[in-house]
Write a protein that holds these residues in place. Structure first.
Motif, mmCIF file in Angstrom:
data_model
loop_
_atom_site.group_PDB
_atom_site.id
_atom_site.type_symbol
_atom_site.label_atom_id
_atom_site.label_comp_id
_atom_site.label_asym_id
_atom_site.label_seq_id
_atom_site.Cartn_x
_atom_site.Cartn_y
_atom_site.Cartn_z
ATOM 1 N N PRO A 253 0.592 -1.285 -0.021
ATOM 2 C CA PRO A 253 -0.006 -0.005 0.023
ATOM 3 C C PRO A 253 0.694 1.304 -0.230
ATOM 4 N N LEU A 254 0.738 2.314 -0.696
ATOM 5 C CA LEU A 254 1.290 3.561 -0.841
ATOM 6 C C LEU A 254 1.374 4.265 0.456
ATOM 7 N N GLN A 255 0.477 4.083 1.371
ATOM 8 C CA GLN A 255 0.775 4.907 2.575
ATOM 9 C C GLN A 255 1.573 4.131 3.387
ATOM 10 N N GLU A 256 1.969 2.654 3.300
ATOM 11 C CA GLU A 256 3.098 2.092 4.117
ATOM 12 C C GLU A 256 4.305 2.547 3.423
ATOM 13 N N LEU A 257 4.337 2.789 2.368
ATOM 14 C CA LEU A 257 5.504 3.282 1.566
ATOM 15 C C LEU A 257 6.114 4.684 2.147
ATOM 16 N N VAL A 258 4.818 5.431 2.210
ATOM 17 C CA VAL A 258 5.143 6.795 2.577
ATOM 18 C C VAL A 258 5.442 6.937 3.919
ATOM 19 N N ARG A 259 5.034 6.046 4.684
ATOM 20 C CA ARG A 259 5.455 5.973 6.379
ATOM 21 C C ARG A 259 6.998 5.613 6.497
ATOM 22 N N VAL A 260 7.264 4.769 5.654
ATOM 23 C CA VAL A 260 8.862 4.290 5.458
ATOM 24 C C VAL A 260 9.786 5.314 5.193
ATOM 25 N N VAL A 261 9.420 6.096 4.121
ATOM 26 C CA VAL A 261 10.057 7.313 3.470
ATOM 27 C C VAL A 261 10.257 8.356 4.485
ATOM 28 N N ASP A 262 9.116 8.682 5.306
ATOM 29 C CA ASP A 262 8.858 9.803 6.147
ATOM 30 C C ASP A 262 9.965 9.525 7.472
ATOM 31 N N ILE A 263 9.869 8.251 7.837
ATOM 32 C CA ILE A 263 10.864 7.583 8.981
ATOM 33 C C ILE A 263 12.212 7.981 8.598
ATOM 34 N N LEU A 264 12.590 7.589 7.270
ATOM 35 C CA LEU A 264 13.881 7.758 6.797
ATOM 36 C C LEU A 264 14.401 9.324 6.690
ATOM 37 N N GLN A 265 13.290 10.088 6.206
ATOM 38 C CA GLN A 265 13.658 11.525 6.017
ATOM 39 C C GLN A 265 13.703 12.183 7.345
ATOM 40 N N GLY A 266 13.076 11.685 8.172
ATOM 41 C CA GLY A 266 12.908 12.075 9.824
ATOM 42 C C GLY A 266 14.216 11.865 10.455
#
Length: 133
Positions: A106-119
């Protein structure tokens, strides 16, 4: 005594000869100033490796599956524990990150992972498709 006005001998035309001379001089100048010998030369700076077989740049590779699992450095993580794992290991902000995502993710799961990495400051991200094995 009356002087007759000077008679005009037709229409005066502008001579193009000086203009053509200037164009040829400029053409000759640009031909002589250009360099045709090194048209394909590329300069590469190759980094020196300290140990043979080991890359000088650390790369972070994540595999994100559709069920929410994240495979990172031989460990299976969940999205909630990824932030703690990144905090414990302290990766440099210049570390390249490859996120391999499964097609059904799901796209939302990928967005969560990318958000954690950018954080965590890891902004050199590249998202790739995870090939089926």
């Amino acid at each position: 005594m009356r002087l007759a006005p000077p008679q005009r001998n037709g229409i005066r035309r502008i001579s193009l000869t000086p203009l053509i001379d200037i164009v040829f001089i400029l053409l000759l100048f640009f031909i002589l100033e250009s360099n045709f010998l090194r048209f394909g030369e590329l300069v590469f700076n190759s980094p020196e490796q300290e140990e043979p077989g080991r890359s000088p740049v650390e790369v972070l590779e994540l595999e994100v599956y559709s069920d929410g699992r994240i495979w990172l450095e031989g460990r299976s993580l969940q999205t909630e524990t990824l932030d703690d794992f990144l905090a414990d290991n302290g990766y440099a902000k210049s570390t390249p990150v490859f996120v391999r995502a499964q097609d059904e993710l799901p796209l939302q799961e990928l967005v969560r992972v990318v958000d954690i990495l950018q954080g965590r400051g890891l902004t050199q991200l590249q998202i790739l498709a995870l090939e089926n094995q």
